[in-house]
Design a protein around this motif. Sequence first.
Motif, PDB file in Angstrom:
ATOM      1  N   PRO A  69       1.503  -5.840 -24.570  1.00 23.18           N
ATOM      2  CA  PRO A  69       2.029  -4.768 -23.703  1.00 23.18           C
ATOM      3  C   PRO A  69       2.510  -5.244 -22.324  1.00 23.18           C
ATOM      4  O   PRO A  69       3.248  -4.529 -21.662  1.00 23.18           O
ATOM      5  CB  PRO A  69       0.826  -3.827 -23.544  1.00 23.18           C
ATOM      6  CG  PRO A  69      -0.115  -4.197 -24.642  1.00 23.18           C
ATOM      7  CD  PRO A  69       0.087  -5.646 -24.891  1.00 23.18           C
ATOM      8  N   PHE A  70       2.117  -6.455 -21.879  1.00 24.64           N
ATOM      9  CA  PHE A  70       2.514  -6.944 -20.548  1.00 24.64           C
ATOM     10  C   PHE A  70       3.698  -7.911 -20.616  1.00 24.64           C
ATOM     11  O   PHE A  70       3.975  -8.615 -19.650  1.00 24.64           O
ATOM     12  CB  PHE A  70       1.327  -7.662 -19.881  1.00 24.64           C
ATOM     13  CG  PHE A  70       0.354  -6.744 -19.180  1.00 24.64           C
ATOM     14  CD1 PHE A  70       0.530  -5.361 -19.167  1.00 24.64           C
ATOM     15  CD2 PHE A  70      -0.745  -7.276 -18.513  1.00 24.64           C
ATOM     16  CE1 PHE A  70      -0.375  -4.526 -18.508  1.00 24.64           C
ATOM     17  CE2 PHE A  70      -1.655  -6.448 -17.848  1.00 24.64           C
ATOM     18  CZ  PHE A  70      -1.469  -5.073 -17.850  1.00 24.64           C
ATOM     19  N   CYS A  71       4.401  -7.952 -21.757  1.00 20.02           N
ATOM     20  CA  CYS A  71       5.417  -8.999 -21.924  1.00 20.02           C
ATOM     21  C   CYS A  71       6.608  -8.893 -20.963  1.00 20.02           C
ATOM     22  O   CYS A  71       7.364  -9.843 -20.826  1.00 20.02           O
ATOM     23  CB  CYS A  71       5.899  -9.049 -23.368  1.00 20.02           C
ATOM     24  SG  CYS A  71       6.693  -7.522 -23.888  1.00 20.02           S
ATOM     25  N   PHE A  72       6.776  -7.756 -20.293  1.00 20.10           N
ATOM     26  CA  PHE A  72       7.898  -7.639 -19.345  1.00 20.10           C
ATOM     27  C   PHE A  72       7.456  -7.774 -17.887  1.00 20.10           C
ATOM     28  O   PHE A  72       8.262  -7.601 -16.980  1.00 20.10           O
ATOM     29  CB  PHE A  72       8.634  -6.302 -19.550  1.00 20.10           C
ATOM     30  CG  PHE A  72       9.244  -6.163 -20.917  1.00 20.10           C
ATOM     31  CD1 PHE A  72      10.159  -7.101 -21.385  1.00 20.10           C
ATOM     32  CD2 PHE A  72       8.906  -5.103 -21.741  1.00 20.10           C
ATOM     33  CE1 PHE A  72      10.724  -6.989 -22.653  1.00 20.10           C
ATOM     34  CE2 PHE A  72       9.471  -4.977 -23.008  1.00 20.10           C
ATOM     35  CZ  PHE A  72      10.373  -5.924 -23.460  1.00 20.10           C
TER      36      PHE A  72
ATOM     37  N   ILE B   9       1.373  -9.031 -12.203  1.00 17.20           N
ATOM     38  CA  ILE B   9       0.038  -8.832 -12.778  1.00 17.20           C
ATOM     39  C   ILE B   9      -1.053  -9.234 -11.791  1.00 17.20           C
ATOM     40  O   ILE B   9      -2.055  -8.533 -11.644  1.00 17.20           O
ATOM     41  CB  ILE B   9      -0.114  -9.578 -14.116  1.00 17.20           C
ATOM     42  CG1 ILE B   9       0.924  -9.050 -15.120  1.00 17.20           C
ATOM     43  CG2 ILE B   9      -1.527  -9.417 -14.683  1.00 17.20           C
ATOM     44  CD1 ILE B   9       1.022  -9.819 -16.415  1.00 17.20           C
ATOM     45  N   VAL B  10      -0.848 -10.334 -11.092  1.00 14.70           N
ATOM     46  CA  VAL B  10      -1.867 -10.757 -10.128  1.00 14.70           C
ATOM     47  C   VAL B  10      -1.965  -9.714  -9.008  1.00 14.70           C
ATOM     48  O   VAL B  10      -3.068  -9.421  -8.516  1.00 14.70           O
ATOM     49  CB  VAL B  10      -1.608 -12.207  -9.629  1.00 14.70           C
ATOM     50  CG1 VAL B  10      -0.680 -12.265  -8.443  1.00 14.70           C
ATOM     51  CG2 VAL B  10      -2.899 -12.896  -9.288  1.00 14.70           C
TER      52      VAL B  10
ATOM     53  N   ASP C 212      -4.434 -11.759 -16.531  1.00 13.93           N
ATOM     54  CA  ASP C 212      -3.580 -10.982 -17.432  1.00 13.93           C
ATOM     55  C   ASP C 212      -4.395 -10.104 -18.372  1.00 13.93           C
ATOM     56  O   ASP C 212      -4.209  -8.900 -18.440  1.00 13.93           O
ATOM     57  CB  ASP C 212      -2.687 -11.925 -18.269  1.00 13.93           C
ATOM     58  CG  ASP C 212      -1.884 -12.862 -17.399  1.00 13.93           C
ATOM     59  OD1 ASP C 212      -1.076 -12.385 -16.612  1.00 13.93           O
ATOM     60  OD2 ASP C 212      -2.113 -14.092 -17.487  1.00 13.93           O
ATOM     61  N   SER C 213      -5.318 -10.761 -19.101  1.00 12.39           N
ATOM     62  CA  SER C 213      -6.045  -9.988 -20.113  1.00 12.39           C
ATOM     63  C   SER C 213      -7.031  -9.001 -19.494  1.00 12.39           C
ATOM     64  O   SER C 213      -7.212  -7.902 -20.015  1.00 12.39           O
ATOM     65  CB  SER C 213      -6.735 -10.924 -21.102  1.00 12.39           C
ATOM     66  OG  SER C 213      -7.504 -11.896 -20.451  1.00 12.39           O
ATOM     67  N   LEU C 214      -7.644  -9.357 -18.355  1.00 14.06           N
ATOM     68  CA  LEU C 214      -8.584  -8.408 -17.738  1.00 14.06           C
ATOM     69  C   LEU C 214      -7.832  -7.209 -17.160  1.00 14.06           C
ATOM     70  O   LEU C 214      -8.278  -6.070 -17.281  1.00 14.06           O
ATOM     71  CB  LEU C 214      -9.437  -9.091 -16.669  1.00 14.06           C
ATOM     72  CG  LEU C 214     -10.474 -10.105 -17.190  1.00 14.06           C
ATOM     73  CD1 LEU C 214     -11.312 -10.658 -16.049  1.00 14.06           C
ATOM     74  CD2 LEU C 214     -11.393  -9.498 -18.259  1.00 14.06           C
ATOM     75  N   SER C 215      -6.670  -7.449 -16.553  1.00 11.10           N
ATOM     76  CA  SER C 215      -5.855  -6.331 -16.033  1.00 11.10           C
ATOM     77  C   SER C 215      -5.430  -5.422 -17.174  1.00 11.10           C
ATOM     78  O   SER C 215      -5.429  -4.201 -17.044  1.00 11.10           O
ATOM     79  CB  SER C 215      -4.603  -6.855 -15.326  1.00 11.10           C
ATOM     80  OG  SER C 215      -4.963  -7.611 -14.203  1.00 11.10           O
ATOM     81  N   LEU C 216      -5.077  -6.037 -18.291  1.00  9.33           N
ATOM     82  CA  LEU C 216      -4.636  -5.265 -19.458  1.00  9.33           C
ATOM     83  C   LEU C 216      -5.772  -4.372 -19.964  1.00  9.33           C
ATOM     84  O   LEU C 216      -5.577  -3.192 -20.257  1.00  9.33           O
ATOM     85  CB  LEU C 216      -4.191  -6.230 -20.566  1.00  9.33           C
ATOM     86  CG  LEU C 216      -3.700  -5.604 -21.857  1.00  9.33           C
ATOM     87  CD1 LEU C 216      -2.450  -4.761 -21.620  1.00  9.33           C
ATOM     88  CD2 LEU C 216      -3.390  -6.682 -22.907  1.00  9.33           C
TER      89      LEU C 216
ATOM     90  N   ALA D 166      -4.495  -6.521 -28.634  1.00  7.06           N
ATOM     91  CA  ALA D 166      -3.573  -6.737 -27.521  1.00  7.06           C
ATOM     92  C   ALA D 166      -3.960  -8.009 -26.777  1.00  7.06           C
ATOM     93  O   ALA D 166      -5.141  -8.258 -26.540  1.00  7.06           O
ATOM     94  CB  ALA D 166      -3.628  -5.545 -26.572  1.00  7.06           C
ATOM     95  N   THR D 167      -2.948  -8.810 -26.429  1.00 11.44           N
ATOM     96  CA  THR D 167      -3.200 -10.006 -25.621  1.00 11.44           C
ATOM     97  C   THR D 167      -2.445  -9.874 -24.297  1.00 11.44           C
ATOM     98  O   THR D 167      -1.530  -9.065 -24.167  1.00 11.44           O
ATOM     99  CB  THR D 167      -2.726 -11.291 -26.335  1.00 11.44           C
ATOM    100  OG1 THR D 167      -1.383 -11.098 -26.772  1.00 11.44           O
ATOM    101  CG2 THR D 167      -3.603 -11.628 -27.519  1.00 11.44           C
ATOM    102  N   GLY D 168      -2.833 -10.698 -23.333  1.00 12.86           N
ATOM    103  CA  GLY D 168      -2.280 -10.578 -21.987  1.00 12.86           C
ATOM    104  C   GLY D 168      -1.002 -11.371 -21.747  1.00 12.86           C
ATOM    105  O   GLY D 168      -0.640 -11.605 -20.600  1.00 12.86           O
ATOM    106  N   HIS D 169      -0.313 -11.813 -22.788  1.00 12.78           N
ATOM    107  CA  HIS D 169       0.910 -12.605 -22.589  1.00 12.78           C
ATOM    108  C   HIS D 169       1.891 -11.877 -21.664  1.00 12.78           C
ATOM    109  O   HIS D 169       2.161 -10.700 -21.863  1.00 12.78           O
ATOM    110  CB  HIS D 169       1.580 -12.889 -23.941  1.00 12.78           C
ATOM    111  CG  HIS D 169       0.788 -13.823 -24.798  1.00 12.78           C
ATOM    112  ND1 HIS D 169      -0.063 -13.386 -25.790  1.00 12.78           N
ATOM    113  CD2 HIS D 169       0.695 -15.175 -24.770  1.00 12.78           C
ATOM    114  CE1 HIS D 169      -0.644 -14.437 -26.356  1.00 12.78           C
ATOM    115  NE2 HIS D 169      -0.209 -15.532 -25.756  1.00 12.78           N
ATOM    116  N   ASN D 170       2.421 -12.625 -20.693  1.00 12.99           N
ATOM    117  CA  ASN D 170       3.329 -12.015 -19.712  1.00 12.99           C
ATOM    118  C   ASN D 170       4.746 -12.570 -19.840  1.00 12.99           C
ATOM    119  O   ASN D 170       5.015 -13.417 -20.703  1.00 12.99           O
ATOM    120  CB  ASN D 170       2.767 -12.228 -18.299  1.00 12.99           C
ATOM    121  CG  ASN D 170       2.586 -13.702 -17.988  1.00 12.99           C
ATOM    122  OD1 ASN D 170       3.446 -14.522 -18.291  1.00 12.99           O
ATOM    123  ND2 ASN D 170       1.450 -14.050 -17.396  1.00 12.99           N
TER     124      ASN D 170
END
Length: 315
Positions: free
Chosen positions: A205-208, A214-215, A64-68, A162-166
């Motif tokens: 930013p990835f919450c939706f 993401i993977v 998540d966080s690396l993709s972000l 920013a964090t990678g929370h999905n």
Amino acid sequence: MLCKICKSKGKKEKAVISIRHHKLALCKEHFLEWFKKQTLKTIKQFSMFGKEETIGVAVSGGKDSLSLWQLLTECGFKTVGIHIALGIDKNDYSKKSLELCSRLSERINRPLIVFDMKREIGYTIEEIAKLSGRKDVCSVCGTFKRYLINKIAVNEKMAAVATGHNLDDESAVLLSNTMRWDTGYLARQYPVLEEKEGFAKKVKPFCFFTEKEIVSYAILKEIEFMETGCPNAGSATSPVYKQALAFLEHKMPGTKLRFYREFLKKGRPAFEKETKEEYNLAPCRTCGMPTTAGVCSVCRILEKVRGVNAKSGKN
Ligand code: AMP
Ligand code: FES
Ligand code: ZN
Ligand code: ZN
């Protein structure tokens, strides 16, 4: 299955992903385009940050966080990675996590700030949990990570972190808060936490996006990421809620997204009105970071750890 967008243009391109809840099947090119557009839409909708600002991206080494970090950089945002090296030896977990963050930092040519707990504080996260008498390492770890990431962002004058929370994370937390009718948390859960008195702005930013989306992004972009989670995370309760939501999602595609989006639209404003937060923040007497408790929780834990160590040193 064919890509829906290619098909509408009279081309026949095989889809690499089918997103059931959006009724979308997309080829590589159109999936990556869709993923980027959705992220930019979320950033704009919640006024997260702008192109001229420096954004910290908290990177764990996970997908998540690396993709972000990759995507925000590719979109032209001024990003700086922040990694907390926890010192977990099991399966070389921390060493590998740092390696993957450093590798992406080199690839996208953006700086990475590393905070090494053993070197800077003197203890690994597991030593801190043990010496302070706490069984749940991950919960102590959460407290330290939040504190350290915030401190770095404030010191470096970053506009936001920013964090990678999905969507899987956010909907599971929402379900857990709802089960307990924890109105305080329900009033606060949001993709943006505004900056205030010693707290940097926090954004998700990835919450939706689901984990699957993401993977897929990470694989298509050839990002190397940690495939195993934290080795201490055995007893966390969130997997139960994630499993419950996965079951509902399977039976009724779109449940997770609807649950979270409608909460943001209808649920949260109601709780926000009900809960008038009244707490007085003041600088921690030990470290100066804001707290409601005189001495902040991190400093209290560290006092205990150092106290225990001084005693055992004498014996
Ligand atoms: P988690 O609570 O492990 O699911 O992580 C949630 C988010 O916190 C990740 O997507 C990262 O943005 C951030 N994060 C987790 N662990 C670290 C770490 N060791 N260093 C920096 N950021 C982290
Ligand atoms: Fe850090 Fe488990 S010890 S998340
Ligand atoms: Zn296509
Ligand atoms: Zn403190």
